[in-house]
Scaffold this motif. Structure first.
Motif, short mmCIF file in Angstrom:
data_model
loop_
_atom_site.label_atom_id
_atom_site.label_comp_id
_atom_site.label_asym_id
_atom_site.label_seq_id
_atom_site.Cartn_x
_atom_site.Cartn_y
_atom_site.Cartn_z
N GLY A 9 34.69 49.45 4.71
CA GLY A 9 34.74 50.48 5.73
C GLY A 9 35.27 49.95 7.05
N GLY A 10 35.43 50.87 8.00
CA GLY A 10 35.92 50.47 9.31
C GLY A 10 36.36 51.67 10.11
N LEU A 11 37.03 51.37 11.22
CA LEU A 11 37.56 52.40 12.10
C LEU A 11 39.05 52.56 11.81
N VAL A 12 39.48 53.79 11.60
CA VAL A 12 40.87 54.05 11.28
C VAL A 12 41.31 55.33 11.99
N GLN A 13 42.57 55.41 12.33
CA GLN A 13 43.10 56.60 12.98
C GLN A 13 43.34 57.71 11.95
N PRO A 14 43.33 58.95 12.39
CA PRO A 14 43.66 60.05 11.46
C PRO A 14 45.02 59.80 10.81
N GLY A 15 45.06 60.07 9.50
CA GLY A 15 46.27 59.80 8.74
C GLY A 15 46.33 58.42 8.12
N GLY A 16 45.40 57.56 8.49
CA GLY A 16 45.38 56.20 7.99
C GLY A 16 44.72 56.09 6.62
N SER A 17 44.61 54.84 6.15
CA SER A 17 44.07 54.58 4.81
C SER A 17 43.03 53.46 4.86
N LEU A 18 42.12 53.51 3.92
CA LEU A 18 41.14 52.45 3.69
C LEU A 18 40.89 52.35 2.20
N ARG A 19 40.50 51.17 1.75
CA ARG A 19 40.05 51.00 0.38
C ARG A 19 38.64 50.43 0.37
N LEU A 20 37.73 51.18 -0.20
CA LEU A 20 36.35 50.75 -0.32
C LEU A 20 36.15 50.06 -1.66
N SER A 21 35.25 49.07 -1.66
CA SER A 21 34.92 48.35 -2.89
C SER A 21 33.42 48.39 -3.10
N CYS A 22 33.03 48.36 -4.34
CA CYS A 22 31.61 48.34 -4.69
C CYS A 22 31.42 47.44 -5.89
N VAL A 23 30.67 46.37 -5.70
CA VAL A 23 30.39 45.43 -6.79
C VAL A 23 29.02 45.76 -7.37
N VAL A 24 28.98 45.86 -8.68
CA VAL A 24 27.72 46.17 -9.38
C VAL A 24 27.51 45.16 -10.49
N SER A 25 26.31 45.16 -11.06
CA SER A 25 26.04 44.26 -12.17
C SER A 25 26.84 44.69 -13.39
N ARG A 26 27.16 43.73 -14.24
CA ARG A 26 28.02 44.01 -15.39
C ARG A 26 27.37 45.02 -16.34
N SER A 27 26.09 44.91 -16.55
CA SER A 27 25.42 45.79 -17.51
C SER A 27 25.47 47.24 -17.04
N ILE A 28 25.29 47.43 -15.74
CA ILE A 28 25.34 48.80 -15.22
C ILE A 28 26.77 49.31 -15.21
N PHE A 29 27.69 48.48 -14.79
CA PHE A 29 29.08 48.89 -14.66
C PHE A 29 29.66 49.34 -15.99
N SER A 30 29.38 48.60 -17.05
CA SER A 30 30.00 48.88 -18.34
C SER A 30 29.35 50.03 -19.10
N SER A 31 28.15 50.41 -18.70
CA SER A 31 27.40 51.39 -19.49
C SER A 31 27.20 52.74 -18.82
N ASN A 32 27.60 52.85 -17.55
CA ASN A 32 27.25 54.06 -16.82
C ASN A 32 28.41 54.70 -16.09
N THR A 33 28.24 55.97 -15.83
CA THR A 33 29.12 56.66 -14.90
C THR A 33 28.91 56.09 -13.51
#
Length: 114
Positions: A9-33
């Motif tokens: 996250g961060g501060l961005v001007q209108p029209g700009g872009s950001l990429r959010l990331s989320c790291v989770v445990s492997r067991s949850i990541f592979s088995s869930n929505t």
């Protein structure tokens, strides 16, 4: 269980872009929505984008065509690419799984302002 860890996250001007990331445990990541949510000041938390482990994806109408959710199985990471950002996108963004109760990280603040 280990909670998700959001970043990007961060501060961005209108029209700009950001990429959010989320790291989770492997067991949850592979088995869930997995999903991204956001909560703006004074408003309820809302669903932004969701991806099932089978690849089905849905978006809130307010972000369709601007946001893209994706999963990296090698890194156990869920991403949210946000383009053409608007002031109304200002919120704390969280990733979670609709399949798991009380599974929330600290969130990451996104502020869209000139």
């Amino acid at each position: 269980q280990v909670q998700p860890v959001e970043s990007g996250g961060g501060l961005v001007q209108p029209g700009g872009s950001l990429r959010l990331s989320c790291v989770v445990s492997r067991s949850i990541f592979s088995s869930n929505t997995m999903a991204w949510y956001r909560q703006a000041p004074g408003k309820q938390r809302e669903l932004v984008a969701v991806t099932t482990r089978f690849g089905r994806i849905n978006y809130a109408d307010s972000v369709k065509g601007r946001f893209t959710i994706s999963r990296d199985y090698a890194k156990n990471t869920v991403y949210l690419q946000m383009n053409s950002l608007k002031p109304d996108d200002t919120a704390v963004y969280y990733c979670s799984s609709p399949d798991i109760q009380n599974y929330w990280g600290q969130g990451t603040q996104v502020t869209v302002s000139s």
